[in-house]
Design a protein around this motif. Structure first.
Motif, PDB file in Angstrom:
ATOM      1  N   VAL A   1      -9.089  -5.773   0.825  1.00  0.00           N
ATOM      2  CA  VAL A   1      -7.649  -5.498   0.911  1.00  0.00           C
ATOM      3  C   VAL A   1      -7.004  -5.635  -0.460  1.00  0.00           C
ATOM      4  O   VAL A   1      -6.181  -4.814  -0.872  1.00  0.00           O
ATOM      5  CB  VAL A   1      -6.976  -6.448   1.922  1.00  0.00           C
ATOM      6  CG1 VAL A   1      -5.455  -6.355   1.835  1.00  0.00           C
ATOM      7  CG2 VAL A   1      -7.428  -6.129   3.340  1.00  0.00           C
ATOM      8  N   MET A   2      -7.397  -6.657  -1.174  1.00  0.00           N
ATOM      9  CA  MET A   2      -6.854  -6.892  -2.510  1.00  0.00           C
ATOM     10  C   MET A   2      -7.214  -5.754  -3.464  1.00  0.00           C
ATOM     11  O   MET A   2      -6.382  -5.301  -4.261  1.00  0.00           O
ATOM     12  CB  MET A   2      -7.392  -8.226  -3.040  1.00  0.00           C
ATOM     13  CG  MET A   2      -6.698  -8.745  -4.275  1.00  0.00           C
ATOM     14  SD  MET A   2      -7.293 -10.402  -4.687  1.00  0.00           S
ATOM     15  CE  MET A   2      -6.417 -10.669  -6.225  1.00  0.00           C
TER      16      MET A   2
ATOM     17  N   ILE B   1      -3.873   1.191  -5.227  1.00  0.00           N
ATOM     18  CA  ILE B   1      -2.663   1.937  -4.840  1.00  0.00           C
ATOM     19  C   ILE B   1      -1.563   1.676  -5.862  1.00  0.00           C
ATOM     20  O   ILE B   1      -0.879   2.608  -6.327  1.00  0.00           O
ATOM     21  CB  ILE B   1      -2.207   1.532  -3.430  1.00  0.00           C
ATOM     22  CG1 ILE B   1      -3.188   2.044  -2.380  1.00  0.00           C
ATOM     23  CG2 ILE B   1      -0.797   2.080  -3.138  1.00  0.00           C
ATOM     24  CD1 ILE B   1      -2.910   1.539  -0.977  1.00  0.00           C
ATOM     25  N   MET B   2      -1.390   0.413  -6.230  1.00  0.00           N
ATOM     26  CA  MET B   2      -0.362   0.070  -7.210  1.00  0.00           C
ATOM     27  C   MET B   2      -0.695   0.632  -8.588  1.00  0.00           C
ATOM     28  O   MET B   2       0.196   1.056  -9.333  1.00  0.00           O
ATOM     29  CB  MET B   2      -0.187  -1.444  -7.271  1.00  0.00           C
ATOM     30  CG  MET B   2       0.456  -2.023  -6.023  1.00  0.00           C
ATOM     31  SD  MET B   2       0.837  -3.783  -6.171  1.00  0.00           S
ATOM     32  CE  MET B   2      -0.803  -4.496  -6.062  1.00  0.00           C
TER      33      MET B   2
ATOM     34  N   VAL C   1       0.539   4.549 -13.062  1.00  0.00           N
ATOM     35  CA  VAL C   1       0.229   5.698 -13.926  1.00  0.00           C
ATOM     36  C   VAL C   1       1.325   6.756 -13.802  1.00  0.00           C
ATOM     37  O   VAL C   1       1.838   7.267 -14.809  1.00  0.00           O
ATOM     38  CB  VAL C   1      -1.146   6.297 -13.559  1.00  0.00           C
ATOM     39  CG1 VAL C   1      -1.368   7.604 -14.313  1.00  0.00           C
ATOM     40  CG2 VAL C   1      -2.259   5.303 -13.868  1.00  0.00           C
ATOM     41  N   VAL C   2       1.709   7.063 -12.559  1.00  0.00           N
ATOM     42  CA  VAL C   2       2.761   8.062 -12.328  1.00  0.00           C
ATOM     43  C   VAL C   2       4.091   7.567 -12.882  1.00  0.00           C
ATOM     44  O   VAL C   2       4.844   8.320 -13.514  1.00  0.00           O
ATOM     45  CB  VAL C   2       2.886   8.367 -10.817  1.00  0.00           C
ATOM     46  CG1 VAL C   2       4.060   9.308 -10.551  1.00  0.00           C
ATOM     47  CG2 VAL C   2       1.594   8.970 -10.290  1.00  0.00           C
TER      48      VAL C   2
ATOM     49  N   VAL D   1       2.685  -6.797  -0.829  1.00  0.00           N
ATOM     50  CA  VAL D   1       2.571  -7.925   0.101  1.00  0.00           C
ATOM     51  C   VAL D   1       1.103  -8.203   0.430  1.00  0.00           C
ATOM     52  O   VAL D   1       0.652  -9.355   0.425  1.00  0.00           O
ATOM     53  CB  VAL D   1       3.363  -7.649   1.394  1.00  0.00           C
ATOM     54  CG1 VAL D   1       3.070  -8.712   2.449  1.00  0.00           C
ATOM     55  CG2 VAL D   1       4.861  -7.603   1.093  1.00  0.00           C
ATOM     56  N   ALA D   2       0.330  -7.143   0.712  1.00  0.00           N
ATOM     57  CA  ALA D   2      -1.086  -7.306   1.039  1.00  0.00           C
ATOM     58  C   ALA D   2      -1.849  -7.891  -0.143  1.00  0.00           C
ATOM     59  O   ALA D   2      -2.700  -8.777   0.020  1.00  0.00           O
ATOM     60  CB  ALA D   2      -1.689  -5.959   1.442  1.00  0.00           C
ATOM     61  N   HIS D   3      -1.537  -7.411  -1.345  1.00  0.00           N
ATOM     62  CA  HIS D   3      -2.213  -7.876  -2.562  1.00  0.00           C
ATOM     63  C   HIS D   3      -1.907  -9.353  -2.817  1.00  0.00           C
ATOM     64  O   HIS D   3      -2.826 -10.154  -3.060  1.00  0.00           O
ATOM     65  CB  HIS D   3      -1.750  -7.030  -3.748  1.00  0.00           C
ATOM     66  CG  HIS D   3      -2.626  -7.138  -4.960  1.00  0.00           C
ATOM     67  ND1 HIS D   3      -3.839  -6.507  -5.058  1.00  0.00           N
ATOM     68  CD2 HIS D   3      -2.453  -7.814  -6.124  1.00  0.00           C
ATOM     69  CE1 HIS D   3      -4.388  -6.771  -6.234  1.00  0.00           C
ATOM     70  NE2 HIS D   3      -3.567  -7.579  -6.896  1.00  0.00           N
ATOM     71  N   ALA D   4      -0.621  -9.703  -2.752  1.00  0.00           N
ATOM     72  CA  ALA D   4      -0.211 -11.079  -3.031  1.00  0.00           C
ATOM     73  C   ALA D   4      -0.743 -12.044  -1.969  1.00  0.00           C
ATOM     74  O   ALA D   4      -1.215 -13.139  -2.287  1.00  0.00           O
ATOM     75  CB  ALA D   4       1.310 -11.164  -3.107  1.00  0.00           C
TER      76      ALA D   4
END
Length: 234
Positions: free
Chosen positions: A27-28, A34-35, A40-41, A89-92
């Motif tokens: 998940v991390m 994704i982030m 980059v964009v 949220v998922a990363h943190a």
């Protein structure tokens, strides 16, 4: 498959995945990628400021109407925000829970000793905290204008110039971008290992890619405040 002692039911696959160390690391890694794609964009969009106020303001307006007429005004923008919020949220959450799990797994003989963690671990941990605090400030500064004196809705170019015309705006941004570069440098390679992309033959290429991404993104983001400070953008 063991029963959940609280409900008496078999846990779902998603619950089992999230409950495992491998699942949290996955998940991390996915949320981090994704982030990274968004960054980059976002960096490319930021660089439009070098083409003048009209170009930058037009780009900011386009972000609000992208997808029309199929999507209503700002729907696409809000969809991106929701996905990013979920990723953050998922990363943190996974990072925090993995950190707590790692502390609990340490031998009892080390309880009264100062924890010894690697440079990379400390960098990721403190870098994540710095970036989390910066994200809150950045949104309050250039999105809502809450902490931005003289904020002008609909004038993003001038708002950016105003922010980087202050010493504290530059310090906050530069520190955060340096933390971001270090975070990406270690995080990209770590995510590749978690997702099974890494191998002895690919490690050098992955580390080179991680270093290149970190350097390009750091320089790209930092170039905006530096340009304002030096008068290139005004």
């Amino acid at each position: 498959m063991a029963l959940d002692t609280r409900t008496g039911r078999r846990p779902s696959f998603a619950a089992m995945l999230w409950g495992s160390t491998v699942g949290k690391k996955t998940v991390m890694a996915v949320s981090g990628l994704i982030m990274l794609l968004y960054l980059v964009v976002h960096m490319i969009g930021n660089l439009k400021i070098f083409f003048g106020a009209a170009e930058f303001n037009h780009y900011a307006h386009w972000l609000r109407v992208v997808g029309e007429p199929f999507m209503h005004e700002e729907w696409t923008l809000w969809l991106v925000r929701v996905v990013l919020l979920a990723a953050v949220v998922a990363h943190a959450t996974s990072a925090y829970q993995l950190s707590r799990r790692d502390i609990r797994a340490r031998p009892g003989t080390y309880v009264h000793r100062k924890p010894r963690s690697s440079y990379a671990t400390r960098t990721m941990r403190w870098g994540g905290i710095i970036l989390g605090l910066f994200l809150v400030w950045h949104l309050l500064d250039l999105t809502t204008g809450t902490v931005h004196a003289g904020f002008r809705p609909g004038h993003p170019y001038q708002n950016v110039v105003d922010t980087f015309s202050t010493w504290y705006g530059n310090v906050i941004y530069l520190v955060a971008m340096l933390a971001l570069g270090l975070h990406i440098r270690h995080g990209f390679w770590s995510a590749a290992q978690t997702l099974g992309v890494g191998s002895r033959a690919r490690d050098r290429a992955l580390k080179t890619t991680a270093n290149a991404l970190a350097l390009v993104l750091t320089v790209g983001f930092v170039s905006v405040p530096v340009a304002v400070m030096t008068g290139v953008v005004s």
